[in-house]
Design a protein around this motif. Sequence first.
Motif, mmCIF file in Angstrom:
data_model
loop_
_atom_site.group_PDB
_atom_site.id
_atom_site.type_symbol
_atom_site.label_atom_id
_atom_site.label_comp_id
_atom_site.label_asym_id
_atom_site.label_seq_id
_atom_site.Cartn_x
_atom_site.Cartn_y
_atom_site.Cartn_z
ATOM 1 N N ALA A 1 22.390 74.511 24.343
ATOM 2 C CA ALA A 1 22.472 73.293 23.534
ATOM 3 C C ALA A 1 23.428 73.461 22.358
ATOM 4 C CB ALA A 1 21.072 72.909 23.034
ATOM 5 N N TRP B 1 24.439 69.695 22.527
ATOM 6 C CA TRP B 1 23.318 68.833 22.933
ATOM 7 C C TRP B 1 22.314 68.704 21.792
ATOM 8 C CZ3 TRP B 1 22.051 72.109 27.890
ATOM 9 C CH2 TRP B 1 23.110 71.986 28.816
ATOM 10 N N LYS B 2 21.561 67.628 21.813
ATOM 11 C CA LYS B 2 20.415 67.531 20.908
ATOM 12 C C LYS B 2 19.369 68.540 21.377
ATOM 13 C CE LYS B 2 20.873 62.740 19.352
ATOM 14 N NZ LYS B 2 20.225 61.410 19.283
ATOM 15 N N ALA B 3 18.850 69.295 20.430
ATOM 16 C CA ALA B 3 17.921 70.364 20.805
ATOM 17 C C ALA B 3 16.797 70.475 19.796
ATOM 18 C CB ALA B 3 18.666 71.691 20.910
ATOM 19 N N ALA C 1 15.896 64.791 24.076
ATOM 20 C CA ALA C 1 16.676 66.006 24.309
ATOM 21 C C ALA C 1 16.571 66.435 25.773
ATOM 22 C CB ALA C 1 16.191 67.120 23.386
ATOM 23 N N PRO D 1 18.853 67.224 28.202
ATOM 24 C CA PRO D 1 19.538 68.432 28.684
ATOM 25 C C PRO D 1 18.873 69.719 28.201
ATOM 26 C CG PRO D 1 21.119 66.847 27.811
ATOM 27 C CD PRO D 1 19.762 66.361 27.429
ATOM 28 N N PHE D 2 18.383 69.701 26.952
ATOM 29 C CA PHE D 2 17.714 70.870 26.381
ATOM 30 C C PHE D 2 16.472 71.219 27.194
ATOM 31 C CE2 PHE D 2 14.319 72.354 23.458
ATOM 32 C CZ PHE D 2 14.862 73.572 23.079
#
Length: 419
Positions: A314, A319-321, A330, A332-333
């Motif tokens: 992230a 990415w937002k994590a 979030a 993708p996280f």
Amino acid sequence: MSKAKNDSKILGFFKKLGPGLITGASDDDPSGIATYSQAGAQFGLSTLWTALLTFPLMAAIQGMCARIGLVTCEGLTVTLKKHYSKPILYSMLLFSFPAITLNIGADIQGMGALAHMIWPKIPVSAFCIVITAILLFIIINYSYQKISMILKWLCLSLLLYIIVPFMVGQDWLLVAKKTLIPTIKFDKDFLSIIVAILGTTISPYLFFWQTTMEAEDQSHKGSIVVDKQILNEMKTDVNLGMLLSNMVMFFMILTTGTVLFNGGIHKIDTVDQAAKALEPLAGKLTYLIFATGVLGTGMLAIPVLAGSQSYMLAETFGWKAGLDKKFSQAKPFYGSIIVSLLVGLSLDFFGVSPIKALLYTAIVYGLTAPVMIAVIMHIANNRKIMGKHTNTRLSNILGILTFALMTIAAVGLIFFLFR
């Protein structure tokens, strides 16, 4: 002072502990326990002294990582991305991901095998699936604060390992001698186990987790000014975490070195083998305590492994994590956490041996640790990044010593592999 006030003080102190305690405890995962069990079974008490050696080294490096997180309020990956060349960052990611995934897989398999020993009617694969499902449910559905508190309480499972040696007879004078006077044997097997112990206790994924968790913890407190009190609290947290980690390592080697080595059992490849071997020699209660401890540490370590990998991804790709964010905030996280656990779980179904997984993990960790330590030391001494909070002379001495030992371990690992 009343008992209620004492209890309140203890609880208050426990609540102040956080990333350092969790990081130290997660280092004693099932794969680490397997390494310490093999050290004790194969060489008796001859490697007890390594616990004294690794404690100040771990405390120094993790202390640097914690300070980097506090000062920058960013994870280690973000700091690398901002201030260093991309090849350094991408090479760390390239080497870290396979090792972390293999480590997760080995831990899940080890926990499944131990649970199967306690409830033999249920197959290992079923336990592995259930353990993975429980972990994913907790990680996805609970906030950072709740997960942090769960992980802190799981740290108490490590105390079970400290109980076990007192349930069997000990020659405490011999224990003191083997702890304070190093035993060195210049043969392949002994040097290999020393390399394995170093690689298991000083693992690169812990560097990333410690830094990110300190930054996240600081942001939740709403304080960005790093003063002496914050640094002292961080040092206490990190030192206690590393002390607990090394105490568990010490007592694991002591238990297996006393029971298994003296019982003629000199080869342990997995944690379930160690538990199985303990039962007839030390009794069913000892075996159950050991097994319960492994399950607790696995539940503690796997979220740390998966979380550190997802934070690295992230932070690299923007990415937002954050474990405090909901899944929808979030994706993708959390998606990377899900993938890492499912890939780790799949190793059991593809017939990947946990021993081979641990071997490959140790190799990758052993090769990347010296480079990562050098980078961390450079960051921790960089005034542009750290301002007035750069390393002290003692931190640098311990850091250089850690770098030297891990480099020697990496060279030794390569030597043993290609000999």
